[in-house]
Design a protein around this motif. Sequence first.
Motif, PDB file in Angstrom:
ATOM      1  N   GLY A  19       0.818  -1.217   0.000  1.00 33.06           N
ATOM      2  CA  GLY A  19       0.000   0.000   0.000  1.00 33.06           C
ATOM      3  C   GLY A  19       0.844   1.256   0.000  1.00 33.06           C
ATOM      4  N   LEU A  20       1.890   1.255   0.793  1.00 29.61           N
ATOM      5  CA  LEU A  20       2.755   2.435   0.858  1.00 29.61           C
ATOM      6  C   LEU A  20       3.589   2.593  -0.411  1.00 29.61           C
ATOM      7  N   LEU A  21       4.044   1.487  -0.968  1.00 31.08           N
ATOM      8  CA  LEU A  21       4.789   1.567  -2.233  1.00 31.08           C
ATOM      9  C   LEU A  21       3.899   2.078  -3.364  1.00 31.08           C
ATOM     10  N   ALA A  22       2.671   1.591  -3.408  1.00 30.70           N
ATOM     11  CA  ALA A  22       1.748   2.060  -4.445  1.00 30.70           C
ATOM     12  C   ALA A  22       1.419   3.536  -4.239  1.00 30.70           C
ATOM     13  N   ARG A  23       1.266   3.929  -3.015  1.00 29.81           N
ATOM     14  CA  ARG A  23       0.848   5.294  -2.700  1.00 29.81           C
ATOM     15  C   ARG A  23       1.920   6.330  -3.019  1.00 29.81           C
ATOM     16  N   TYR A  24       3.180   6.029  -2.687  1.00 30.93           N
ATOM     17  CA  TYR A  24       4.229   7.045  -2.826  1.00 30.93           C
ATOM     18  C   TYR A  24       5.171   6.812  -4.008  1.00 30.93           C
ATOM     19  N   PRO A  25       6.040   5.808  -4.019  1.00 27.23           N
ATOM     20  CA  PRO A  25       6.959   5.691  -5.167  1.00 27.23           C
ATOM     21  C   PRO A  25       6.234   5.480  -6.501  1.00 27.23           C
ATOM     22  N   LEU A  26       5.142   4.695  -6.502  1.00 29.60           N
ATOM     23  CA  LEU A  26       4.427   4.437  -7.754  1.00 29.60           C
ATOM     24  C   LEU A  26       3.382   5.515  -8.064  1.00 29.60           C
ATOM     25  N   ARG A  27       3.138   6.392  -7.117  1.00 25.96           N
ATOM     26  CA  ARG A  27       2.189   7.504  -7.268  1.00 25.96           C
ATOM     27  C   ARG A  27       0.792   7.033  -7.683  1.00 25.96           C
ATOM     28  N   ARG A  28       0.316   6.020  -6.988  1.00 18.60           N
ATOM     29  CA  ARG A  28      -1.028   5.476  -7.204  1.00 18.60           C
ATOM     30  C   ARG A  28      -1.785   5.531  -5.878  1.00 18.60           C
ATOM     31  N   PRO A  29      -2.210   6.743  -5.456  1.00 20.45           N
ATOM     32  CA  PRO A  29      -2.801   6.890  -4.124  1.00 20.45           C
ATOM     33  C   PRO A  29      -4.069   6.059  -3.903  1.00 20.45           C
ATOM     34  N   ARG A  30      -4.896   5.903  -4.930  1.00 21.44           N
ATOM     35  CA  ARG A  30      -6.121   5.104  -4.745  1.00 21.44           C
ATOM     36  C   ARG A  30      -5.793   3.634  -4.517  1.00 21.44           C
ATOM     37  N   ALA A  31      -4.886   3.108  -5.322  1.00 22.80           N
ATOM     38  CA  ALA A  31      -4.486   1.704  -5.146  1.00 22.80           C
ATOM     39  C   ALA A  31      -3.843   1.510  -3.776  1.00 22.80           C
ATOM     40  N   GLY A  32      -3.025   2.472  -3.362  1.00 28.29           N
ATOM     41  CA  GLY A  32      -2.412   2.395  -2.041  1.00 28.29           C
ATOM     42  C   GLY A  32      -3.440   2.423  -0.929  1.00 28.29           C
ATOM     43  N   ALA A  33      -4.444   3.289  -1.074  1.00 26.71           N
ATOM     44  CA  ALA A  33      -5.499   3.379  -0.055  1.00 26.71           C
ATOM     45  C   ALA A  33      -6.283   2.076   0.038  1.00 26.71           C
ATOM     46  N   VAL A  34      -6.559   1.450  -1.107  1.00 22.74           N
ATOM     47  CA  VAL A  34      -7.285   0.174  -1.102  1.00 22.74           C
ATOM     48  C   VAL A  34      -6.468  -0.901  -0.400  1.00 22.74           C
ATOM     49  N   ARG A  92       9.953  10.241   3.035  1.00 20.74           N
ATOM     50  CA  ARG A  92      11.039   9.683   2.229  1.00 20.74           C
ATOM     51  C   ARG A  92      10.774   9.788   0.727  1.00 20.74           C
ATOM     52  N   PHE A  93       9.532   9.505   0.311  1.00 21.94           N
ATOM     53  CA  PHE A  93       9.254   9.388  -1.121  1.00 21.94           C
ATOM     54  C   PHE A  93       8.408  10.498  -1.718  1.00 21.94           C
ATOM     55  N   ALA A  94       7.747  11.308  -0.885  1.00 26.14           N
ATOM     56  CA  ALA A  94       6.847  12.325  -1.440  1.00 26.14           C
ATOM     57  C   ALA A  94       7.165  13.721  -0.928  1.00 26.14           C
ATOM     58  N   GLY A  95       8.291  13.896  -0.281  1.00 34.94           N
ATOM     59  CA  GLY A  95       8.665  15.221   0.197  1.00 34.94           C
ATOM     60  C   GLY A  95       7.801  15.729   1.338  1.00 34.94           C
ATOM     61  N   GLY A  96       7.185  14.810   2.067  1.00 35.24           N
ATOM     62  CA  GLY A  96       6.352  15.201   3.207  1.00 35.24           C
ATOM     63  C   GLY A  96       7.204  15.707   4.358  1.00 35.24           C
ATOM     64  N   PRO A  97       6.551  16.267   5.349  1.00 34.04           N
ATOM     65  CA  PRO A  97       7.302  16.774   6.503  1.00 34.04           C
ATOM     66  C   PRO A  97       7.968  15.629   7.257  1.00 34.04           C
ATOM     67  N   PRO A  98       9.057  15.930   7.961  1.00 32.13           N
ATOM     68  CA  PRO A  98       9.714  14.863   8.727  1.00 32.13           C
ATOM     69  C   PRO A  98       8.794  14.349   9.835  1.00 32.13           C
ATOM     70  N   PRO A  99       8.948  13.082  10.173  1.00 33.35           N
ATOM     71  CA  PRO A  99       8.119  12.526  11.255  1.00 33.35           C
ATOM     72  C   PRO A  99       8.373  13.261  12.568  1.00 33.35           C
ATOM     73  N   ARG A 100       7.316  13.403  13.325  1.00 34.20           N
ATOM     74  CA  ARG A 100       7.424  14.057  14.629  1.00 34.20           C
ATOM     75  C   ARG A 100       8.107  13.096  15.593  1.00 34.20           C
ATOM     76  N   VAL A 101       9.072  13.625  16.323  1.00 31.14           N
ATOM     77  CA  VAL A 101       9.809  12.825  17.294  1.00 31.14           C
ATOM     78  C   VAL A 101       9.214  13.098  18.678  1.00 31.14           C
ATOM     79  N   VAL A 102       8.930  12.022  19.386  1.00 32.48           N
ATOM     80  CA  VAL A 102       8.410  12.171  20.745  1.00 32.48           C
ATOM     81  C   VAL A 102       9.571  12.553  21.647  1.00 32.48           C
ATOM     82  N   PRO A 103       9.430  13.635  22.417  1.00 34.21           N
ATOM     83  CA  PRO A 103      10.538  14.034  23.292  1.00 34.21           C
ATOM     84  C   PRO A 103      10.831  12.968  24.344  1.00 34.21           C
ATOM     85  N   LYS A 104      12.069  12.972  24.823  1.00 30.06           N
ATOM     86  CA  LYS A 104      12.468  11.992  25.832  1.00 30.06           C
ATOM     87  C   LYS A 104      11.902  12.322  27.200  1.00 30.06           C
ATOM     88  N   ARG A 105      11.588  13.581  27.420  1.00 27.83           N
ATOM     89  CA  ARG A 105      11.063  14.021  28.725  1.00 27.83           C
ATOM     90  C   ARG A 105       9.964  15.047  28.503  1.00 27.83           C
TER      91      ARG A 105
END
Length: 192
Positions: A19-34, A92-105
Amino acid sequence: MLIGIVGCEIAFWVLLAAGLLARYPLRRPRAGAVLLAATPVVDLVLLVVAGADLGNGGAAGRAHALAAVYLGFSVAFGPSLVRWADVRFAHRFAGGPPPRVVPKRGPERVRYEWREWGKAALAAAIAVALLQGGRLWIDDPRRTDALQGMTGLVGLVVGVWLVGWPVWVSVVQLLTAHTIGRKQSRSKMKRR
């Protein structure tokens, strides 16, 4: 039965990756969502396989108990696992924002730990409901010993998780916040 559990776990990760490969590198968001939407079907297949095995007179063994725990985990943690992977693939594949990191404290860490433990408690509740439901459905204590044993183990794991993470992090946060506040006020007083 153990093969069914392993197969369902593999199927979950294959569907997630596809699903993630179809959604981002292959640019097939509907197939990825399915494909991503199909991940809960894996849980349904496991439930049907375990139910059919028990319904045909099979004794409930450790594999059946493990299937109940897997289903609880998958229902409680599955959506957040998909979101976690989706954010990383988008970055990684679609230029989205970096993942949010949970603080240690800090308070955000405390909220995070309680939220994750809430998911674990939900997973445990689902697993115990399936385990006890299986015991009631089979109605033969000799065939359901493994289900009862797993119920206690699930409770133990959730109890250790409660004390080891959310309670511990909360106590550390309370003690640290109090100590930091005192140190800051003393240092401000020395400057004056």
